[in-house]
Structure formats: structure tokens, C-alpha cells
Scaffold this active site. Sequence first.
Site, PDB file in Angstrom:
ATOM      1  N   SER A  51       0.823  -1.205   0.000  1.00 53.18           N
ATOM      2  CA  SER A  51       0.000   0.000   0.000  1.00 53.18           C
ATOM      3  C   SER A  51       0.857   1.256   0.000  1.00 53.18           C
ATOM      4  O   SER A  51       1.826   1.368   0.767  1.00 53.18           O
ATOM      5  CB  SER A  51      -0.917   0.019   1.227  1.00 53.18           C
ATOM      6  OG  SER A  51      -1.563   1.270   1.351  1.00 53.18           O
ATOM      7  N   HIS A 108     -19.561   3.277   7.568  1.00 55.47           N
ATOM      8  CA  HIS A 108     -20.754   3.400   6.719  1.00 55.47           C
ATOM      9  C   HIS A 108     -21.410   2.030   6.716  1.00 55.47           C
ATOM     10  O   HIS A 108     -20.727   1.004   6.652  1.00 55.47           O
ATOM     11  CB  HIS A 108     -20.349   3.833   5.308  1.00 55.47           C
ATOM     12  CG  HIS A 108     -21.482   3.891   4.317  1.00 55.47           C
ATOM     13  ND1 HIS A 108     -22.721   4.400   4.631  1.00 55.47           N
ATOM     14  CD2 HIS A 108     -21.550   3.508   3.019  1.00 55.47           C
ATOM     15  CE1 HIS A 108     -23.505   4.331   3.558  1.00 55.47           C
ATOM     16  NE2 HIS A 108     -22.812   3.791   2.573  1.00 55.47           N
ATOM     17  N   GLY A 134     -12.831  13.217   5.977  1.00 57.94           N
ATOM     18  CA  GLY A 134     -11.779  12.921   6.932  1.00 57.94           C
ATOM     19  C   GLY A 134     -10.892  14.093   7.281  1.00 57.94           C
ATOM     20  O   GLY A 134     -10.508  14.271   8.449  1.00 57.94           O
ATOM     21  N   ASP A 191     -28.193   7.828   3.326  1.00 56.52           N
ATOM     22  CA  ASP A 191     -26.930   8.258   2.744  1.00 56.52           C
ATOM     23  C   ASP A 191     -26.911   8.005   1.241  1.00 56.52           C
ATOM     24  O   ASP A 191     -26.567   8.888   0.449  1.00 56.52           O
ATOM     25  CB  ASP A 191     -25.772   7.525   3.423  1.00 56.52           C
ATOM     26  CG  ASP A 191     -24.415   8.035   2.976  1.00 56.52           C
ATOM     27  OD1 ASP A 191     -23.989   9.092   3.461  1.00 56.52           O
ATOM     28  OD2 ASP A 191     -23.777   7.373   2.130  1.00 56.52           O
ATOM     29  N   GLU A 231     -21.927  29.982  -9.603  1.00 58.07           N
ATOM     30  CA  GLU A 231     -22.667  30.676  -8.547  1.00 58.07           C
ATOM     31  C   GLU A 231     -23.388  29.712  -7.601  1.00 58.07           C
ATOM     32  O   GLU A 231     -23.917  30.132  -6.567  1.00 58.07           O
ATOM     33  CB  GLU A 231     -23.673  31.660  -9.159  1.00 58.07           C
ATOM     34  CG  GLU A 231     -22.985  32.823  -9.855  1.00 58.07           C
ATOM     35  CD  GLU A 231     -23.965  33.923 -10.252  1.00 58.07           C
ATOM     36  OE1 GLU A 231     -24.998  34.074  -9.563  1.00 58.07           O
ATOM     37  OE2 GLU A 231     -23.702  34.619 -11.244  1.00 58.07           O
TER      38      GLU A 231
END
Length: 341
Positions: A51, A108, A134, A191, A231
Site C-alpha cells: 500500500s 458506513h 476525513g 446516505d 454561482e
Amino acid sequence: MANVYYEKDADRSLIADRKVAVIGYGSQGHAHALNLRDSGIDVRVGLREGSSSAAKAEAAGLTVRSVDEAAAEADLVMLLAPDTEHKAIFDAHIAPHLRDGDALFVGHGFSVRFGQVVAPAGVDVALVAPKGPGHLVRRTYTEGGGVPCLIAVAQDATGNAHGLALAYADAIGGTRAGVLDTTFEEETETDLFGEQVVLCGGLTALVQAGFETLVEAGYQPESAYFECLHELKLIVDLMYEQGIAGMRYSISDTAEYGDLTRGPRIINDAVRAEMKAILEEIRSGKFAEEWIAESTSGRANFNRLREEGARHPIEKVGAELRAMMPWITAGKQRVQDVSGG
């Protein structure tokens, strides 16, 4: 009304002696791990081999382990990998190490709500979901504040699952702002609905359609971009700070009259019927099945749609106009800089 808890309501002793493994070091993972560490909790980060996030976590002073090692060491595992990866990670690297009395947490509810992750009967299963990205969870914590959190319990094997979830939320700063009770069903379904119908899907489709309508009518793309996208932040900020009524108070009477009389023509009964249909797809599990199948088959349709969206004319016009306004992105870190898994 939901129950709301603050620092005085949390029993930090419930987590003080726990060994916590945070699986993943992306947007939420890095914030949880660092906040837990700074709250005095024994935490380690579990990452897949190779990783790119390992170096970041180690540079931040955190202990990094493989996912298997982290799960084996811990008695509370917080799984913060992408939703579609939960099942594979859980089955291969977490489930073999769970023992009675351990706790499995998620940020979640998707994987638990739709049966992708099923913990043994003796394990507490709970949700702690900060209602903010986060980087905000981390920044507000370091400033002495916090981001509101939702907590829920899917399986209370020990009788302390709710208290432990509240203690975890306290340790990442959530009780400084307020922690609300919910359920896995409510958190997951609302969600997904919010993302699909309003915040992401509904909003982007509305912006693109408005832009296309003006350009097709012969107006300059630059003017269409400013009116339909640029906007938008001004209006959203007003709603965020003051609610819809406060936003309407702050805009012109002309704009407010157009809002009140024309808005219902855009969001009409046909649109509301489609919203209900989308909600039913979420609640029935149809969307979850579709998304999981899309991910496991290589995401061909997802990637095609993503590429088509990136090629929309509003993106080219927007990039050119934003280049003339460097203050928009000045000092802001790109999302992917903190989202590595």
C-alpha cells in the site's frame, strides 16, 4: 427526535483498554487513526501489502501492520476500506481473527446492511459515521472541536456495543459536536438516497442540463457556466449557514419569486415519483446488488460513464474559467492526496 450525546455522556473507559485496528488509511482512515492515537488509544493501521499509504501512516508516527496482523492484535476492528472491498477483506483477513467479545465497527453501514459482512454471534457490530470528510474530522479535532457523528448497533453481543460506539466517537472528537443515534438501515439508505438524488446525482444532472439548455439556446458557454455552476457555491453556502429560508432572505426578490414559482415546475410530480423509485431500489437491495456486480465484473459501465462525464463541454469551459480564478484552488489539497487505501 434522535438522541444526542456529548462528552459528558461518553464513558471513555470502555475503549481505553482496547487494542484498535483501523483498516485503511484513506480520507476517514487517517483521521480516525490519528485522532484515536492523540486520545491515548492503542491503535494500529492495517494496510494491504504494498500500500502506498504505509509510508504516510508511518511518517505520522502510527504503527502499521498487514490487515491480518492488525486484526489479530486488536479486539476492536474499524473497517474503513471502500464499501465494495469490505466482503473480501473481512472474509479473508478479519473474520479468522475475531473472538467472542471483540467488536467490528464500520464507518458506513452499506456492507453490513446488505449482508456483505456478517460477524460471528459473539462479536459486537456497530457503526460510527462522522458527518464530514476525513480532513475535516482531523482538522477540527486538532483545533479542539469535532464533527458530528452517527452511531448505530447491528449486533450487541456483549451488552456494551452502544456504549463502546459512543466511546469511540468520543475518542475521535465526535462528542464535542454531538453524536446522534440511528440504525444501520437509516444511515445506509438515507446516505445512498442523498448521494443519488440530491447531493451528487441530482445536482450534477441538474447543472449539466441547465448548462446544455442555455448553450443550445445560443448563449455563451462561459455565461452558462457562471449561472449554472459557478454561482451554485454561493447559494449552497447560504443554505448551509442559514437554511433555505435564510438563503431566500439573502437573495433578491426577483430571484426568490423565480425560486418559489419555477422550482416546483422542475421538481414536479414525475421527479418525485422517480425519487421514490430510486429509494425503493436502495431499500430492496437492488442498487447494492447492481453496484457490487459492476465492481466485481471490472466496472466497465462505471468507467464509461465516468469518462463521458469528464468529456462534457461544461468541464472544458470550467477548466478554462477556473484557470482565470486561481484563488478558487489556492492552498487547497487535492482529494486524492489523502485518499490512498
